[in-house]
Scaffold this motif. Structure first.
Motif, PDB file in Angstrom:
ATOM      1  N   ASP A 135      34.797  32.590  40.035  1.00 51.24           N
ATOM      2  CA  ASP A 135      34.706  31.762  38.720  1.00 51.24           C
ATOM      3  C   ASP A 135      36.103  31.463  38.109  1.00 51.24           C
ATOM      4  O   ASP A 135      36.351  31.779  37.070  1.00 51.24           O
ATOM      5  CB  ASP A 135      34.106  32.581  37.601  1.00 51.24           C
ATOM      6  CG  ASP A 135      33.317  31.687  36.555  1.00 51.24           C
ATOM      7  OD1 ASP A 135      32.148  30.870  37.052  1.00 51.24           O
ATOM      8  OD2 ASP A 135      33.759  31.644  35.315  1.00 51.24           O
ATOM      9  N   ARG A 236      30.526  30.562  41.442  1.00 47.86           N
ATOM     10  CA  ARG A 236      30.481  30.079  39.774  1.00 47.86           C
ATOM     11  C   ARG A 236      29.356  30.614  39.078  1.00 47.86           C
ATOM     12  O   ARG A 236      28.284  30.644  39.660  1.00 47.86           O
ATOM     13  CB  ARG A 236      30.485  28.510  39.718  1.00 47.86           C
ATOM     14  CG  ARG A 236      30.094  27.933  38.421  1.00 47.86           C
ATOM     15  CD  ARG A 236      30.363  26.542  38.048  1.00 47.86           C
ATOM     16  NE  ARG A 236      30.449  26.062  36.764  1.00 47.86           N
ATOM     17  CZ  ARG A 236      29.253  25.884  36.233  1.00 47.86           C
ATOM     18  NH1 ARG A 236      28.131  25.733  36.735  1.00 47.86           N
ATOM     19  NH2 ARG A 236      29.235  25.579  34.865  1.00 47.86           N
ATOM     20  N   SER A 240      29.215  29.270  32.978  1.00 44.70           N
ATOM     21  CA  SER A 240      30.759  29.528  32.758  1.00 44.70           C
ATOM     22  C   SER A 240      31.366  28.265  31.954  1.00 44.70           C
ATOM     23  O   SER A 240      31.254  27.176  32.301  1.00 44.70           O
ATOM     24  CB  SER A 240      31.519  29.666  33.920  1.00 44.70           C
ATOM     25  OG  SER A 240      32.865  29.845  33.830  1.00 44.70           O
ATOM     26  N   GLY A 267      27.984  33.906  33.119  1.00 45.54           N
ATOM     27  CA  GLY A 267      28.977  32.915  32.778  1.00 45.54           C
ATOM     28  C   GLY A 267      30.294  33.332  33.497  1.00 45.54           C
ATOM     29  O   GLY A 267      30.717  33.581  34.669  1.00 45.54           O
ATOM     30  N   HIS A 268      31.563  33.654  32.455  1.00 43.63           N
ATOM     31  CA  HIS A 268      32.702  34.190  33.233  1.00 43.63           C
ATOM     32  C   HIS A 268      32.823  35.483  33.017  1.00 43.63           C
ATOM     33  O   HIS A 268      32.772  35.926  31.887  1.00 43.63           O
ATOM     34  CB  HIS A 268      33.904  33.394  32.468  1.00 43.63           C
ATOM     35  CG  HIS A 268      35.053  33.576  32.838  1.00 43.63           C
ATOM     36  ND1 HIS A 268      35.640  33.121  34.190  1.00 43.63           N
ATOM     37  CD2 HIS A 268      36.215  34.400  32.526  1.00 43.63           C
ATOM     38  CE1 HIS A 268      36.729  33.727  34.324  1.00 43.63           C
ATOM     39  NE2 HIS A 268      37.173  34.345  33.473  1.00 43.63           N
ATOM     40  N   ALA A 269      32.775  36.166  34.177  1.00 44.19           N
ATOM     41  CA  ALA A 269      32.870  35.765  35.461  1.00 44.19           C
ATOM     42  C   ALA A 269      31.738  36.686  35.987  1.00 44.19           C
ATOM     43  O   ALA A 269      31.413  38.069  35.789  1.00 44.19           O
ATOM     44  CB  ALA A 269      34.204  35.981  36.221  1.00 44.19           C
TER      45      ALA A 269
END
Length: 286
Positions: A135, A236, A240, A267-269
């Protein structure tokens, strides 16, 4: 089953030496046939990779090394917070690779750890033969850095590990659908005890200096990306804001032309604890 041991070495900054801590995972009954380094994100530490490291040691027969970047986890801190930055991190990781006494390594990096891996892989005569970036990519949008800047270095105070766990599970909800036990693991290794007995997050708040003293702008590392020659897997989180869909797609078309793996519920991460995520990393490094 794989066994884990803890180790330290010394890194060197402009103001002297500092302690660097790392964990090492070895397959049961033998040394690793290859060496994999797993490097964490900005405010995290090497124990984030316990699940992945054990899996890779067992499944690939690898030695897996998970450092705490200076200022995090069991590593020491820098007397001058202005020295926290990629030149220092790259020098420290070069010292770590020298300590490991190997010609080549495979690299798994989450967020900041992925950027460190990219910068190392782009160097002439690099020891990195395969690279996993979790990510993060060669372009980091200002909006994502603004979000990170709202919490990094805020120095909250906790009175129990349970409070740490609740804080981390809220702040890092984009890590994905983690179990209660996995959040507990992150909490157990995610705090330092202060002199007054209260708890704080396990990183030096000085790492936030760059967010506080310099204007936050987009970070463009496409020239670095173009210099990477080894195979790359880009993971990913599909939600994100740091590795957008457009950037990820461009990573498959430019430079080393990465293979892309998406994680729907993150999302992150992505935390790299889910079986599907473990399998993606394992199969790529195999």
């Amino acid at each position: 089953m794989a066994t884990m041991t803890e180790h330290t070495l010394r890194g060197l900054s402009a103001l002297g030496f500092h302690r660097l801590a790392y964990t090492q995972w070895l397959p049961a009954g033998r040394g690793g046939t290859r060496t994999i380094v797993c490097c964490h994100g900005l405010t995290r530490n090497g124990r984030d990779f316990d699940v992945l490291a054990a899996d890779l040691a067992d499944s690939l027969g690898a030695r897996v090394v998970c450092p705490d970047v200076v200022g995090r986890g069991r590593s020491g801190t820098l007397a001058n917070p202005d020295l926290y930055g990629y030149p220092q991190y790259l020098a420290d990781m070069a010292a770590l690779i020298a300590r490991l006494d190997v010609e080549t390594v495979q690299w798994v990096g989450t967020s900041m750890g992925g950027l460190i891996g990219m910068m190392l892989a782009a160097q002439a005569d690099t020891p990195i033969t395969r690279l996993v970036v979790n990510d993060v990519g060669p372009f980091v949008p200002k909006a994502a850095l603004d979000r990170i800047g709202t919490y990094v270095g805020t120095n909250p105070v906790f009175h129990s590990v349970g409070e740490v766990k609740r804080y981390l599970s809220a702040l890092y909800a984009p890590f994905g659908d983690l179990t209660d036990g996995q959040w507990q693991h992150l909490a157990d290794h995610g705090y330092w005890t202060r002199p007054d007995g209260t708890l704080g997050l396990a990183y030096d708040t000085g790492i936030a200096r760059a967010f506080q003293t310099n204007p936050i702008t987009d970070v463009d590392l496409w020239p670095v990306w173009s210099m990477i020659r080894c195979p790359v897997l880009a993971i990913r989180g599909l939600q994100s804001d740091l590795l957008t869909a457009e950037i990820a797609q461009a990573m498959t078309e430019r430079g080393p032309k990465a293979t892309l793996f998406g994680v729907a519920d993150a999302g992150h991460a992505p935390a790299l604890m889910d079986p599907a995520q473990l399998a993606a990393v394992r199969d790529f490094l195999r």
